[in-house]
Design an enzyme around this catalytic site. Structure first.
Site, mmCIF file in Angstrom:
data_model
loop_
_atom_site.group_PDB
_atom_site.id
_atom_site.type_symbol
_atom_site.label_atom_id
_atom_site.label_comp_id
_atom_site.label_asym_id
_atom_site.label_seq_id
_atom_site.Cartn_x
_atom_site.Cartn_y
_atom_site.Cartn_z
ATOM 1 N N LYS A 25 -1.156 -16.053 9.152
ATOM 2 C CA LYS A 25 -0.258 -15.196 9.926
ATOM 3 C C LYS A 25 0.656 -15.938 10.918
ATOM 4 C CE LYS A 25 -1.967 -10.701 9.002
ATOM 5 N NZ LYS A 25 -3.291 -10.395 8.481
ATOM 6 N N TYR B 226 -12.053 -6.907 7.517
ATOM 7 C CA TYR B 226 -10.938 -7.028 6.582
ATOM 8 C C TYR B 226 -10.641 -8.515 6.375
ATOM 9 C CZ TYR B 226 -6.416 -7.004 4.375
ATOM 10 O OH TYR B 226 -5.394 -7.242 3.486
ATOM 11 N N TYR C 270 0.824 -1.216 0.000
ATOM 12 C CA TYR C 270 0.000 0.000 0.000
ATOM 13 C C TYR C 270 0.855 1.261 0.000
ATOM 14 C CZ TYR C 270 -4.106 -2.884 0.664
ATOM 15 O OH TYR C 270 -5.105 -3.793 0.488
ATOM 16 N N ASP D 13 -12.846 -15.940 10.133
ATOM 17 C CA ASP D 13 -11.519 -15.560 9.646
ATOM 18 C C ASP D 13 -10.636 -15.305 10.870
ATOM 19 O OD1 ASP D 13 -9.244 -14.305 8.765
ATOM 20 O OD2 ASP D 13 -10.266 -12.941 7.385
HETATM 21 C C1 LIG Z 1 -3.893 -10.435 7.193
HETATM 22 C C2 LIG Z 1 -5.295 -10.897 7.092
HETATM 23 C C3 LIG Z 1 -5.789 -11.507 5.912
HETATM 24 C C4 LIG Z 1 -4.927 -11.682 4.678
HETATM 25 O O1 LIG Z 1 -3.836 -12.501 4.874
HETATM 26 P P1 LIG Z 1 -2.572 -12.404 3.864
HETATM 27 O O2 LIG Z 1 -1.657 -13.472 4.353
HETATM 28 O O3 LIG Z 1 -2.026 -11.022 4.032
HETATM 29 O O4 LIG Z 1 -3.099 -12.662 2.498
HETATM 30 C C5 LIG Z 1 -7.093 -11.933 5.909
HETATM 31 N N1 LIG Z 1 -7.893 -11.767 6.985
HETATM 32 C C6 LIG Z 1 -7.462 -11.198 8.127
HETATM 33 C C7 LIG Z 1 -8.377 -11.067 9.287
HETATM 34 C C8 LIG Z 1 -6.153 -10.722 8.212
HETATM 35 O O5 LIG Z 1 -5.737 -10.114 9.331
#
Ligand SMILES: *Cc1c(COP(=O)(O)O)cnc(C)c1O
Length: 425
Positions: free
Chosen positions: A278, A148, A20, A249
């Site tokens: 992550k 997100y 970004y 997520d």
């Molecule tokens: C970071 C993140 C993503 C995306 O993961 P990437 O490995 O950057 O593609 C999706 N959902 C949440 C909640 C995140 O924090």
């Protein structure tokens, strides 16, 4: 600074793109030469205490002997083999470890490259689940405002249309349904009104909705807000009632960050599909996973179709081996005590920021501390005020937040919190 470093930074400035970031006149970057424990070492010899865990990932700190060992050991047998028609012990071992610790009912594991990809896979699972039952119109998703879920197109369609950083692509994205963001905070008195609009939306649209997608308990990149576990519990009930899947997520929240191993545990619920990423490899390699229930797998399978996804680097053995070691390190440490120690100290040391005129609010949950400013600061100026104090903290919009490695010492953590206090003055 040395000539060699200047030359590296020059190439970086002119040719390398950062997340970004303006393609022609990017903001300054620091040149890191090594990282160990909770410290990043820069090319000019400065040391920064890390408050970011490289975006939630490096939960055990950097240059961890056991993670290093797992990675180098694995390189000696194989770095990678394709996962189509082949399998290997690192993937199988990791799968077993995950099944032992994830919320009940999740039985199938799809190992993929990154968080965003795991969200794409979850979208396919949900659509294929209803398709198999002849319910082909159930292909829309309900997501939450301020949510997100990643940067690929499917994942972007689920991000908040305004704060999701993707409004530019609005015309290209699959239109989804958006429910209001939760407003009742983690510790606040629950108000069923907070879920009313979502409930109404399900009444109206259940025929076309495949799943609700949300970040459990912690809305991350969309505002760092911690919401009531009762909200999550109520969403689970609504999904059951209206025949809609729940996709959690847990990419940011997974592996202990919120004080529970998975944030869903705050509400004692299991999702139908879960995304993790992550911290999965302790910050070493890019890898994520999408998990689903036996029922979803059986239903999709009954259609005669396979799950329609298969990345080149699926279940990369190096990533699997280091993820396995990271889980072993996590479970052989007293991570819960560490996270609650950090939570306690963050509460104690960030609360004084509330007195600062520039500060709107302060929030802490698990090993996450957030200071929200009244208005958007000059990003470069705030960034350098922080870095000058020997800490690595990367503010985002009005948010100055930290989620340090769980192994951070009280002294190191105090340096982070006092740097935030000073920078927000
Ligand atoms: C970071 C993140 C993503 C995306 O993961 P990437 O490995 O950057 O593609 C999706 N959902 C949440 C909640 C995140 O924090």
């Amino acid at each position: 600074m040395q000539q060699a470093s200047l030359s590296l930074l020059d190439t970086d400035y002119h040719h390398l793109l950062h997340p970004y970031t303006d393609m022609m006149s990017p903001q300054p970057v620091e040149l890191v030469t090594s990282a160990s424990g909770c410290r990043l070492t820069l090319a000019d010899g400065r040391e920064l205490i890390d408050g970011m865990s490289s975006w939630w990932a490096a939960i055990h700190g950097y240059n961890h002997p056991r993670l290093n060992q797992a990675l180098t050991d694995q390189t000696k047998s194989m770095a990678h083999v394709m996962f189509g028609g082949l399998t290997h012990e690192p993937a199988i071992r990791l799968c077993r470890q995950l099944l032992e610790c994830v919320p009940e009912g999740l039985e199938k594991v799809f190992l993929c490259d990154s968080g965003s990809v795991s969200v794409e896979v979850s979208i396919k699972m949900a659509i294929q689940y209803w398709y198999s039952q002849g319910l082909t119109e159930k292909k829309k998703f309900i997501a939450l405002r301020r949510g997100y879920h990643g940067d690929t197109f499917g994942a972007m369609s689920l991000c908040d249309p305004v704060t999701g950083m993707h409004h530019l692509f609005a015309e290209t994205l699959t239109p989804q349904l958006f429910a209001p963001a939760p407003t009742v905070a983690f510790d606040a008195q629950w108000d069923p009104g907070d879920i009313a609009e979502l409930a109404q939306m399900l009444e109206t649209h259940q025929q076309e909705v495949a799943a609700i997608v949300l970040e459990p308990i912690i809305q991350g990149a969309g505002g760092m807000f911690f919401y009531s576990p009762q909200y999550l519990g109520a969403v689970r009930e609504l999904c059951n009632k209206h025949n809609v899947l729940l996709i959690a997520d847990e990419i940011a929240t997974g592996f202990g960050r919120s004080g529970k191993l998975f944030a869903c545990e705050h509400a004692h619920i299991s999702p139908d599909i879960m995304c993790i990423g992550k911290a999965l490899t302790g910050g070493y390699m890019t890898m994520a996973a999408t998990l689903c229930t036996e029922k979803i797998a059986q239903t999709i399978s009954a259609s005669g179709l396979p799950l329609m996804h298969g990345p080149t680097f699926m279940a990369n053995p190096l990533a699997c081996a280091v993820a396995s070691a990271s889980l072993e390190v996590l479970f052989s440490s007293d991570w819960q005590a560490n996270v609650s120690r950090i939570e306690h100290q963050l509460n104690l040391e960030l609360t004084p920021c509330r007195q600062l005129p520039a500060v709107k609010s302060v929030r802490v949950l698990g090993a996450i501390g957030v200071v929200e400013l009244e208005s958007e600061p000059d990003a470069a100026c705030l960034q350098s005020k922080l870095t000058e104090q020997g800490v690595w903290i990367r503010p985002f919009g009005k948010l100055v937040y930290i989620m340090p490695p769980y192994i951070i010492s009280p002294q190191e953590l105090s340096k982070l919190t006092s740097a935030i206090y000073n920078a927000c003055q």
